[in-house]
Motif scaffolding. Sequence first.
Motif, PDB file in Angstrom:
ATOM      1  N   MET A   1       0.802  -1.204   0.000  1.00  0.00           N
ATOM      2  CA  MET A   1       0.000   0.000   0.000  1.00  0.00           C
ATOM      3  C   MET A   1       0.851   1.277   0.000  1.00  0.00           C
ATOM      4  O   MET A   1       0.425   2.264  -0.577  1.00  0.00           O
ATOM      5  CB  MET A   1      -0.937  -0.066   1.203  1.00  0.00           C
ATOM      6  CG  MET A   1      -1.952   0.993   1.203  1.00  0.00           C
ATOM      7  SD  MET A   1      -3.100   0.737  -0.149  1.00  0.00           S
ATOM      8  CE  MET A   1      -4.230   2.021   0.144  1.00  0.00           C
ATOM      9  N   PRO A   2       2.022   1.297   0.624  1.00  0.00           N
ATOM     10  CA  PRO A   2       2.820   2.526   0.595  1.00  0.00           C
ATOM     11  C   PRO A   2       3.253   2.920  -0.818  1.00  0.00           C
ATOM     12  O   PRO A   2       3.390   4.103  -1.118  1.00  0.00           O
ATOM     13  CB  PRO A   2       4.047   2.198   1.448  1.00  0.00           C
ATOM     14  CG  PRO A   2       3.674   1.039   2.270  1.00  0.00           C
ATOM     15  CD  PRO A   2       2.640   0.290   1.493  1.00  0.00           C
ATOM     16  N   VAL A   3       3.438   1.935  -1.691  1.00  0.00           N
ATOM     17  CA  VAL A   3       3.837   2.242  -3.066  1.00  0.00           C
ATOM     18  C   VAL A   3       2.691   2.943  -3.788  1.00  0.00           C
ATOM     19  O   VAL A   3       2.905   3.913  -4.527  1.00  0.00           O
ATOM     20  CB  VAL A   3       4.264   0.958  -3.805  1.00  0.00           C
ATOM     21  CG1 VAL A   3       4.591   1.246  -5.243  1.00  0.00           C
ATOM     22  CG2 VAL A   3       5.435   0.310  -3.104  1.00  0.00           C
ATOM     23  N   VAL A   4       1.477   2.470  -3.564  1.00  0.00           N
ATOM     24  CA  VAL A   4       0.306   3.091  -4.189  1.00  0.00           C
ATOM     25  C   VAL A   4       0.124   4.514  -3.668  1.00  0.00           C
ATOM     26  O   VAL A   4      -0.137   5.448  -4.441  1.00  0.00           O
ATOM     27  CB  VAL A   4      -0.959   2.237  -3.932  1.00  0.00           C
ATOM     28  CG1 VAL A   4      -2.200   2.933  -4.441  1.00  0.00           C
ATOM     29  CG2 VAL A   4      -0.810   0.866  -4.566  1.00  0.00           C
ATOM     30  N   THR A   5       0.274   4.693  -2.375  1.00  0.00           N
ATOM     31  CA  THR A   5       0.141   6.024  -1.776  1.00  0.00           C
ATOM     32  C   THR A   5       1.162   6.987  -2.360  1.00  0.00           C
ATOM     33  O   THR A   5       0.820   8.111  -2.753  1.00  0.00           O
ATOM     34  CB  THR A   5       0.312   5.936  -0.246  1.00  0.00           C
ATOM     35  OG1 THR A   5      -0.634   5.008   0.274  1.00  0.00           O
ATOM     36  CG2 THR A   5       0.116   7.286   0.402  1.00  0.00           C
ATOM     37  N   TYR A   6       2.402   6.560  -2.435  1.00  0.00           N
ATOM     38  CA  TYR A   6       3.460   7.403  -2.983  1.00  0.00           C
ATOM     39  C   TYR A   6       3.190   7.746  -4.447  1.00  0.00           C
ATOM     40  O   TYR A   6       3.342   8.902  -4.870  1.00  0.00           O
ATOM     41  CB  TYR A   6       4.810   6.700  -2.829  1.00  0.00           C
ATOM     42  CG  TYR A   6       5.984   7.460  -3.387  1.00  0.00           C
ATOM     43  CD1 TYR A   6       6.309   8.722  -2.917  1.00  0.00           C
ATOM     44  CD2 TYR A   6       6.771   6.906  -4.384  1.00  0.00           C
ATOM     45  CE1 TYR A   6       7.391   9.419  -3.424  1.00  0.00           C
ATOM     46  CE2 TYR A   6       7.855   7.593  -4.892  1.00  0.00           C
ATOM     47  CZ  TYR A   6       8.161   8.851  -4.417  1.00  0.00           C
ATOM     48  OH  TYR A   6       9.227   9.538  -4.925  1.00  0.00           O
ATOM     49  N   THR A   7       2.749   6.762  -5.219  1.00  0.00           N
ATOM     50  CA  THR A   7       2.453   6.995  -6.626  1.00  0.00           C
ATOM     51  C   THR A   7       1.302   7.983  -6.800  1.00  0.00           C
ATOM     52  O   THR A   7       1.361   8.875  -7.650  1.00  0.00           O
ATOM     53  CB  THR A   7       2.117   5.665  -7.320  1.00  0.00           C
ATOM     54  OG1 THR A   7       3.222   4.777  -7.166  1.00  0.00           O
ATOM     55  CG2 THR A   7       1.817   5.863  -8.788  1.00  0.00           C
ATOM     56  N   LEU A   8       0.262   7.831  -5.997  1.00  0.00           N
ATOM     57  CA  LEU A   8      -0.874   8.756  -6.089  1.00  0.00           C
ATOM     58  C   LEU A   8      -0.478  10.179  -5.716  1.00  0.00           C
ATOM     59  O   LEU A   8      -0.941  11.146  -6.341  1.00  0.00           O
ATOM     60  CB  LEU A   8      -2.024   8.265  -5.212  1.00  0.00           C
ATOM     61  CG  LEU A   8      -2.738   7.014  -5.714  1.00  0.00           C
ATOM     62  CD1 LEU A   8      -3.785   6.554  -4.705  1.00  0.00           C
ATOM     63  CD2 LEU A   8      -3.370   7.257  -7.070  1.00  0.00           C
TER      64      LEU A   8
ATOM     65  N   LEU B   1       0.674  15.652  -7.624  1.00  0.00           N
ATOM     66  CA  LEU B   1       1.561  16.808  -7.805  1.00  0.00           C
ATOM     67  C   LEU B   1       1.701  17.160  -9.278  1.00  0.00           C
ATOM     68  O   LEU B   1       1.676  18.341  -9.651  1.00  0.00           O
ATOM     69  CB  LEU B   1       2.939  16.515  -7.212  1.00  0.00           C
ATOM     70  CG  LEU B   1       3.086  16.645  -5.712  1.00  0.00           C
ATOM     71  CD1 LEU B   1       4.466  16.168  -5.267  1.00  0.00           C
ATOM     72  CD2 LEU B   1       2.865  18.076  -5.268  1.00  0.00           C
ATOM     73  N   PHE B   2       1.846  16.157 -10.128  1.00  0.00           N
ATOM     74  CA  PHE B   2       1.963  16.401 -11.564  1.00  0.00           C
ATOM     75  C   PHE B   2       0.687  17.039 -12.109  1.00  0.00           C
ATOM     76  O   PHE B   2       0.746  18.011 -12.866  1.00  0.00           O
ATOM     77  CB  PHE B   2       2.269  15.101 -12.306  1.00  0.00           C
ATOM     78  CG  PHE B   2       2.254  15.250 -13.799  1.00  0.00           C
ATOM     79  CD1 PHE B   2       3.303  15.875 -14.447  1.00  0.00           C
ATOM     80  CD2 PHE B   2       1.198  14.776 -14.539  1.00  0.00           C
ATOM     81  CE1 PHE B   2       3.298  16.032 -15.823  1.00  0.00           C
ATOM     82  CE2 PHE B   2       1.179  14.917 -15.917  1.00  0.00           C
ATOM     83  CZ  PHE B   2       2.232  15.549 -16.559  1.00  0.00           C
TER      84      PHE B   2
END
Length: 89
Positions: free
Chosen positions: A1-8, A13-14
């Motif tokens: 889940m941390p990977v998904v959070t970071y990606t979102l 930001l983009f």
Amino acid sequence: MPVVTYTLWRLSLFAVTLVVLVWVGMGSWLAIVLAAVIAWALSYVLLGRQRDAAALHLAQRAKPGRSAPADAEVEDAALDAAERERGAA
């Protein structure tokens, strides 16, 4: 889940940066490139904790023997099966 959070967070930001650049009247392809660079810089500065959590999560998943057999064990089993087949033939 941390990977998904970071990606979102990074995608958000983009998107926000792109919307702001288009709103101020920047050209389409230049806005996309500049938004990517600005979002990268902002994510590097603002999302350190999320990046570390994602990296730790991925490192823990990559440890051998966690849920999948190690590569060497899989290769050994395949070689043993091939030798048994050659011996039976």
